[in-house]
Design an enzyme around this catalytic site. Sequence first.
Site, PDB file in Angstrom:
ATOM      1  N   ASN A  87       0.837  -1.201   0.000  1.00 33.66           N
ATOM      2  CA  ASN A  87       0.000   0.000   0.000  1.00 33.66           C
ATOM      3  C   ASN A  87       0.872   1.252   0.000  1.00 33.66           C
ATOM      4  OD1 ASN A  87      -0.457   1.960   2.485  1.00 33.66           O
ATOM      5  ND2 ASN A  87       0.213  -0.021   3.331  1.00 33.66           N
ATOM      6  N   PHE A 122      -1.761   8.185   4.212  1.00 32.86           N
ATOM      7  CA  PHE A 122      -2.542   8.758   5.316  1.00 32.86           C
ATOM      8  C   PHE A 122      -3.818   9.435   4.812  1.00 32.86           C
ATOM      9  CE2 PHE A 122       1.440   9.535   8.214  1.00 32.86           C
ATOM     10  CZ  PHE A 122       1.540   8.175   8.426  1.00 32.86           C
ATOM     11  N   SER A 138       5.700   5.280   8.574  1.00 35.05           N
ATOM     12  CA  SER A 138       5.080   4.926   7.297  1.00 35.05           C
ATOM     13  C   SER A 138       6.015   5.307   6.155  1.00 35.05           C
ATOM     14  CB  SER A 138       3.750   5.656   7.133  1.00 35.05           C
ATOM     15  OG  SER A 138       3.272   5.511   5.805  1.00 35.05           O
ATOM     16  N   ASN A 155       5.036   6.057   3.209  1.00 36.53           N
ATOM     17  CA  ASN A 155       4.217   6.679   2.168  1.00 36.53           C
ATOM     18  C   ASN A 155       4.011   8.186   2.313  1.00 36.53           C
ATOM     19  OD1 ASN A 155       3.786   4.092   0.987  1.00 36.53           O
ATOM     20  ND2 ASN A 155       2.261   3.673   2.573  1.00 36.53           N
ATOM     21  N   THR A 156       4.674   8.786   3.287  1.00 33.16           N
ATOM     22  CA  THR A 156       4.652  10.237   3.445  1.00 33.16           C
ATOM     23  C   THR A 156       6.088  10.733   3.335  1.00 33.16           C
ATOM     24  OG1 THR A 156       2.682  10.236   4.846  1.00 33.16           O
ATOM     25  CG2 THR A 156       4.123  12.156   4.998  1.00 33.16           C
ATOM     26  N   LYS A 169       5.554   4.161  17.048  1.00 29.20           N
ATOM     27  CA  LYS A 169       5.568   3.032  16.110  1.00 29.20           C
ATOM     28  C   LYS A 169       6.765   3.142  15.190  1.00 29.20           C
ATOM     29  CE  LYS A 169       2.505   0.404  13.045  1.00 29.20           C
ATOM     30  NZ  LYS A 169       1.118   0.252  12.578  1.00 29.20           N
ATOM     31  N   ASN A 207       5.804  -1.284  11.652  1.00 27.74           N
ATOM     32  CA  ASN A 207       5.031  -0.797  10.519  1.00 27.74           C
ATOM     33  C   ASN A 207       5.304  -1.689   9.312  1.00 27.74           C
ATOM     34  OD1 ASN A 207       3.511   1.019   8.833  1.00 27.74           O
ATOM     35  ND2 ASN A 207       4.098   2.692  10.193  1.00 27.74           N
TER      36      ASN A 207
END
Length: 344
Positions: A114, A118, A181, A183-184, A215, A244
């Site tokens: 994925n 967010f 994450s 993805n940012t 996390k 994560n």
Amino acid sequence: MYPFIFRTVFSHMDPERAHHLVIPVIRAFGIWPLRPIVRALTAPHPILRTRALGLVFDSPFGVAAGFDKNAVMSEGLYALGFGHVEVGTVTAVAQDGNPRPRLYRLVSDRALINRMGFNNAGAAAAATRLARSRRRPRRTVLGGNIGKSRIVDVEHATADYVTSTKLVAPVADYLVVNVSSPNTPGLRGLQAVETLRPLLEAVRDAAGTTPLLVKIAPDLADEEIEGVARLAVDLGLAGLVATNTTISRRGLQADARAVEAMGPGGLSGIPLRARALEVLRIVRGAVPREFCVISAGGVETADDVQERLDAGANLVQGYTGFIYRGPLWARQINRDLAARRRRG
């Protein structure tokens, strides 16, 4: 029944569309009169009751952040037997996330990739829903997972996290700072101890009495993991969530060209199992016994959950397994765990 439905229906659908289709179904499980009926069929055995973070959990097994991004399914997930639900990741500023498609199944690996970014309706909206759920006398433990808003530069991340903290902490049972994450842009750089310390200090002070955790990513070097764990203890945090998703693509059964075509993003599911267990053991070896460690990544069966508990996890979370196991997933894990404990 669910494996048949997955093979014949869901596996042929865009994964994100399939997820949105099941949201109203899960929400329905949490509405009277279905809620008490479903819960009666799925309630964890009392032998599974677990104490952590100063709270009592009906089961050590719960839902990881990312599944219920906007805090709309917590009551349905409680009805399905989960011991806690970590909602989010939410950001101070509502955002759409990355362009679609951004969620992919690797069925042969029982995994997902994925790069959602967010996507959420914002911390204020989540806080309103959490407050409503907390008023129920019987409910799951609710965690809030907060991240950095995309439009906010990294140098202003602390203030952004504090804004979310002030909204979410008063209505959550515990709070998790997500700096891991993939993805940012720039987010994972916040895991460096020298950058992470002032951020966590500010969030800790804003969170008040709400237990605070951080996390981390599985892609950190072992010594970096130990450093973050020691920092969390030094700052008086309540715990740590490990881990994560991963940016690694090692050991996948799926065709390499197909995986490459899916593009960047975090990998979750069975391929993460071994590394998540390694990270758990590293963290547990670096923190005191009373420090709470929540293990996530590659968890699908009761054997997986028990392995994490035996390795020192206080609580265990799953996400990807729901896609492959279906709505009775928590019920089955809880029953298997309870049977183990009754056998001694």
